[in-house]
Write a protein that holds these residues in place. Structure first.
Motif, PDB file in Angstrom:
ATOM      1  N   VAL A  25       0.840  -1.203   0.000  1.00 55.48           N
ATOM      2  CA  VAL A  25       0.000   0.000   0.000  1.00 55.48           C
ATOM      3  C   VAL A  25       0.871   1.247   0.000  1.00 55.48           C
ATOM      4  CG1 VAL A  25      -1.740   1.302   1.285  1.00 55.48           C
ATOM      5  CG2 VAL A  25      -1.867  -1.200   1.197  1.00 55.48           C
ATOM      6  N   VAL A  26       1.904   1.238   0.857  1.00 53.39           N
ATOM      7  CA  VAL A  26       2.814   2.384   0.936  1.00 53.39           C
ATOM      8  C   VAL A  26       3.540   2.586  -0.394  1.00 53.39           C
ATOM      9  CG1 VAL A  26       4.827   3.352   2.108  1.00 53.39           C
ATOM     10  CG2 VAL A  26       3.117   2.087   3.422  1.00 53.39           C
ATOM     11  N   GLU A  27       4.025   1.495  -0.972  1.00 49.97           N
ATOM     12  CA  GLU A  27       4.733   1.581  -2.257  1.00 49.97           C
ATOM     13  C   GLU A  27       3.821   2.140  -3.350  1.00 49.97           C
ATOM     14  OE1 GLU A  27       7.903  -2.124  -1.748  1.00 49.97           O
ATOM     15  OE2 GLU A  27       5.904  -2.472  -2.589  1.00 49.97           O
ATOM     16  N   LYS A  28       2.579   1.724  -3.343  1.00 54.10           N
ATOM     17  CA  LYS A  28       1.632   2.195  -4.363  1.00 54.10           C
ATOM     18  C   LYS A  28       1.387   3.694  -4.232  1.00 54.10           C
ATOM     19  CE  LYS A  28      -3.077   1.433  -6.087  1.00 54.10           C
ATOM     20  NZ  LYS A  28      -4.328   0.642  -5.913  1.00 54.10           N
ATOM     21  N   LEU A  29       1.216   4.168  -3.003  1.00 52.96           N
ATOM     22  CA  LEU A  29       0.972   5.590  -2.782  1.00 52.96           C
ATOM     23  C   LEU A  29       2.194   6.424  -3.148  1.00 52.96           C
ATOM     24  CD1 LEU A  29      -0.955   5.430   0.614  1.00 52.96           C
ATOM     25  CD2 LEU A  29      -1.907   6.009  -1.627  1.00 52.96           C
ATOM     26  N   LEU A  30       3.376   5.937  -2.759  1.00 49.45           N
ATOM     27  CA  LEU A  30       4.604   6.661  -3.076  1.00 49.45           C
ATOM     28  C   LEU A  30       4.841   6.720  -4.584  1.00 49.45           C
ATOM     29  CD1 LEU A  30       6.941   5.320  -0.255  1.00 49.45           C
ATOM     30  CD2 LEU A  30       6.231   7.702  -0.577  1.00 49.45           C
ATOM     31  N   ALA A  31       4.544   5.622  -5.271  1.00 52.35           N
ATOM     32  CA  ALA A  31       4.748   5.583  -6.721  1.00 52.35           C
ATOM     33  C   ALA A  31       3.764   6.497  -7.453  1.00 52.35           C
ATOM     34  CB  ALA A  31       4.608   4.149  -7.227  1.00 52.35           C
ATOM     35  N   ALA A  32       2.568   6.647  -6.891  1.00 49.41           N
ATOM     36  CA  ALA A  32       1.531   7.437  -7.564  1.00 49.41           C
ATOM     37  C   ALA A  32       1.664   8.935  -7.284  1.00 49.41           C
ATOM     38  CB  ALA A  32       0.146   6.958  -7.131  1.00 49.41           C
ATOM     39  N   ARG A  33       2.229   9.285  -6.137  1.00 48.34           N
ATOM     40  CA  ARG A  33       2.320  10.696  -5.763  1.00 48.34           C
ATOM     41  C   ARG A  33       3.323  11.445  -6.641  1.00 48.34           C
ATOM     42  NH1 ARG A  33       4.654  14.778  -4.298  1.00 48.34           N
ATOM     43  NH2 ARG A  33       6.650  13.679  -4.580  1.00 48.34           N
ATOM     44  N   TYR A  34       2.989  12.651  -6.999  1.00 41.14           N
ATOM     45  CA  TYR A  34       3.902  13.516  -7.745  1.00 41.14           C
ATOM     46  C   TYR A  34       3.560  14.954  -7.391  1.00 41.14           C
ATOM     47  CZ  TYR A  34      -0.048  14.406 -10.860  1.00 41.14           C
ATOM     48  OH  TYR A  34      -1.278  14.770 -11.356  1.00 41.14           O
ATOM     49  N   SER A  35       4.434  15.878  -7.727  1.00 39.70           N
ATOM     50  CA  SER A  35       4.171  17.291  -7.485  1.00 39.70           C
ATOM     51  C   SER A  35       3.265  17.818  -8.582  1.00 39.70           C
ATOM     52  CB  SER A  35       5.487  18.078  -7.443  1.00 39.70           C
ATOM     53  OG  SER A  35       6.221  17.737  -6.281  1.00 39.70           O
ATOM     54  N   ASP A  84      -5.539  18.479 -12.495  1.00 35.04           N
ATOM     55  CA  ASP A  84      -5.943  18.616 -13.893  1.00 35.04           C
ATOM     56  C   ASP A  84      -5.026  17.675 -14.683  1.00 35.04           C
ATOM     57  OD1 ASP A  84      -6.472  19.280 -16.496  1.00 35.04           O
ATOM     58  OD2 ASP A  84      -6.169  21.440 -16.251  1.00 35.04           O
ATOM     59  N   THR A  85      -5.452  16.455 -14.860  1.00 35.69           N
ATOM     60  CA  THR A  85      -4.586  15.434 -15.451  1.00 35.69           C
ATOM     61  C   THR A  85      -4.316  15.672 -16.935  1.00 35.69           C
ATOM     62  OG1 THR A  85      -6.507  14.012 -15.824  1.00 35.69           O
ATOM     63  CG2 THR A  85      -5.265  13.682 -13.785  1.00 35.69           C
ATOM     64  N   ALA A  86      -5.114  16.522 -17.568  1.00 30.65           N
ATOM     65  CA  ALA A  86      -4.909  16.805 -18.992  1.00 30.65           C
ATOM     66  C   ALA A  86      -3.856  17.886 -19.218  1.00 30.65           C
ATOM     67  CB  ALA A  86      -6.231  17.226 -19.629  1.00 30.65           C
ATOM     68  N   HIS A  87      -3.455  18.579 -18.176  1.00 32.23           N
ATOM     69  CA  HIS A  87      -2.495  19.672 -18.326  1.00 32.23           C
ATOM     70  C   HIS A  87      -1.097  19.109 -18.547  1.00 32.23           C
ATOM     71  CE1 HIS A  87      -0.278  23.373 -17.593  1.00 32.23           C
ATOM     72  NE2 HIS A  87      -1.426  24.033 -17.577  1.00 32.23           N
ATOM     73  N   LEU A  88      -0.357  19.726 -19.451  1.00 29.67           N
ATOM     74  CA  LEU A  88       0.979  19.236 -19.799  1.00 29.67           C
ATOM     75  C   LEU A  88       1.948  19.282 -18.621  1.00 29.67           C
ATOM     76  CD1 LEU A  88       1.406  20.796 -23.357  1.00 29.67           C
ATOM     77  CD2 LEU A  88       0.961  18.401 -22.774  1.00 29.67           C
ATOM     78  N   ALA A  89       1.717  20.180 -17.676  1.00 28.10           N
ATOM     79  CA  ALA A  89       2.606  20.266 -16.519  1.00 28.10           C
ATOM     80  C   ALA A  89       2.539  19.012 -15.650  1.00 28.10           C
ATOM     81  CB  ALA A  89       2.258  21.490 -15.676  1.00 28.10           C
ATOM     82  N   ASN A  90       1.482  18.232 -15.829  1.00 26.75           N
ATOM     83  CA  ASN A  90       1.321  16.991 -15.063  1.00 26.75           C
ATOM     84  C   ASN A  90       1.616  15.749 -15.894  1.00 26.75           C
ATOM     85  OD1 ASN A  90       0.574  18.327 -12.692  1.00 26.75           O
ATOM     86  ND2 ASN A  90      -1.590  18.383 -13.286  1.00 26.75           N
ATOM     87  N   SER A  91       2.284  15.933 -17.019  1.00 29.66           N
ATOM     88  CA  SER A  91       2.453  14.822 -17.963  1.00 29.66           C
ATOM     89  C   SER A  91       3.760  14.057 -17.798  1.00 29.66           C
ATOM     90  CB  SER A  91       2.365  15.345 -19.400  1.00 29.66           C
ATOM     91  OG  SER A  91       3.454  16.222 -19.693  1.00 29.66           O
ATOM     92  N   TYR A  92       4.602  14.437 -16.857  1.00 26.61           N
ATOM     93  CA  TYR A  92       5.894  13.771 -16.700  1.00 26.61           C
ATOM     94  C   TYR A  92       6.109  13.408 -15.235  1.00 26.61           C
ATOM     95  CZ  TYR A  92       7.737  17.908 -14.439  1.00 26.61           C
ATOM     96  OH  TYR A  92       7.944  18.932 -13.542  1.00 26.61           O
ATOM     97  N   ARG A  93       7.103  12.581 -14.988  1.00 24.71           N
ATOM     98  CA  ARG A  93       7.454  12.198 -13.619  1.00 24.71           C
ATOM     99  C   ARG A  93       8.960  12.293 -13.449  1.00 24.71           C
ATOM    100  NH1 ARG A  93       2.939  13.017 -13.719  1.00 24.71           N
ATOM    101  NH2 ARG A  93       1.154  11.736 -13.039  1.00 24.71           N
TER     102      ARG A  93
END
Length: 230
Positions: A12-22, A207-216
């Motif tokens: 669960v912790v690994e999943k949350l850490l992997a999914a989180r981004y700025s 806003d998942t469609a915004h380009l600023a959220n398109s990379y990790r």
């Protein structure tokens, strides 16, 4: 010793850490108060030195957020001299400079800002003070007498706040930039010099469609970050 099960709590912790981004682009819809309070309740379990729990959290929303944002944007855009309660990094060098540059270029490339476009860089930097369109911003302060270790405890709180938010589908971005104008922050918080401004956390629905959220961003390998002795 057997390897930890991928089906246990570590998963669960690994999943949350992997999914989180700025998150750098938010939808305007506010997060319900009950959801915010659940995040706060979870983050309050953060460990701290002598259980001092030095963090105080002030959450701006609505008209209060608008007024706060206008004041912060004015200070940043007019290049007001920085006022910080904790020293910012003296310099980035070596691998730390490499990582910083890589992260910045990832953002600029995603947004189509050419390398060397200082005006474009500055415009994007100022989005920090619009809170990237987030409907809420949490300001984290610590008690002055607790010094650096109070701020370290607040860092643990910030991480747990972001993980708890991720668990309920709320996006976040921690912002040291807001602490660069601690005088403006302190004025809007209505607190004295006995409180030190650590950072802010802008949050809301991404806003998942915004380009600023398109990379990790990338992460260093275990051998690069950890040593085993014995």
């Amino acid at each position: 010793m057997s390897a930890p099960s991928d089906n246990g709590d570590i998963g669960v912790v690994e999943k949350l850490l992997a999914a989180r981004y700025s998150c750098r682009a938010f939808k305007p819809e506010p997060v319900p108060r009950a959801v915010i309070e659940r995040v706060l309740s979870a983050a309050q379990k953060t460990a701290s030195w002598c259980n001092s729990q030095p963090w105080q959290v002030t959450i701006f929303s609505g008209d209060a957020l608008k007024a706060f944002g206008e004041a912060m944007y004015k200070a940043a855009s007019e290049r007001a001299p920085p006022v910080t309660d904790f020293d910012f990094p003296r310099e980035y060098k070596g691998v730390y400079l490499d990582r910083r540059r890589e992260s910045g270029f990832q953002l600029y490339n995603a947004l189509g800002i050419p390398r060397g476009d200082k005006a474009g860089y500055n415009k994007q930097m100022l989005e920090n003070f619009r809170f990237f369109g987030a409907p809420h911003v949490a300001i984290i302060t610590s008690d002055e007498a607790l010094g650096t270790y109070g701020a370290i405890d607040c860092g643990g709180y910030v991480s747990n706040f972001m993980l708890a938010a991720q668990a309920v589908g709320v996006a976040t971005i921690p912002q040291a930039a807001l602490a660069g104008h601690a005088d403006v922050v302190r004025k809007h918080l209505g607190v004295g010099d006995d409180r030190r401004v650590v950072c802010g956390i802008s949050f809301g629905y991404a806003d998942t469609a915004h380009l600023a959220n398109s990379y990790r961003t990338n992460r260093a390998s275990i051998p690069e970050a950890a040593n085993f002795i014995g």
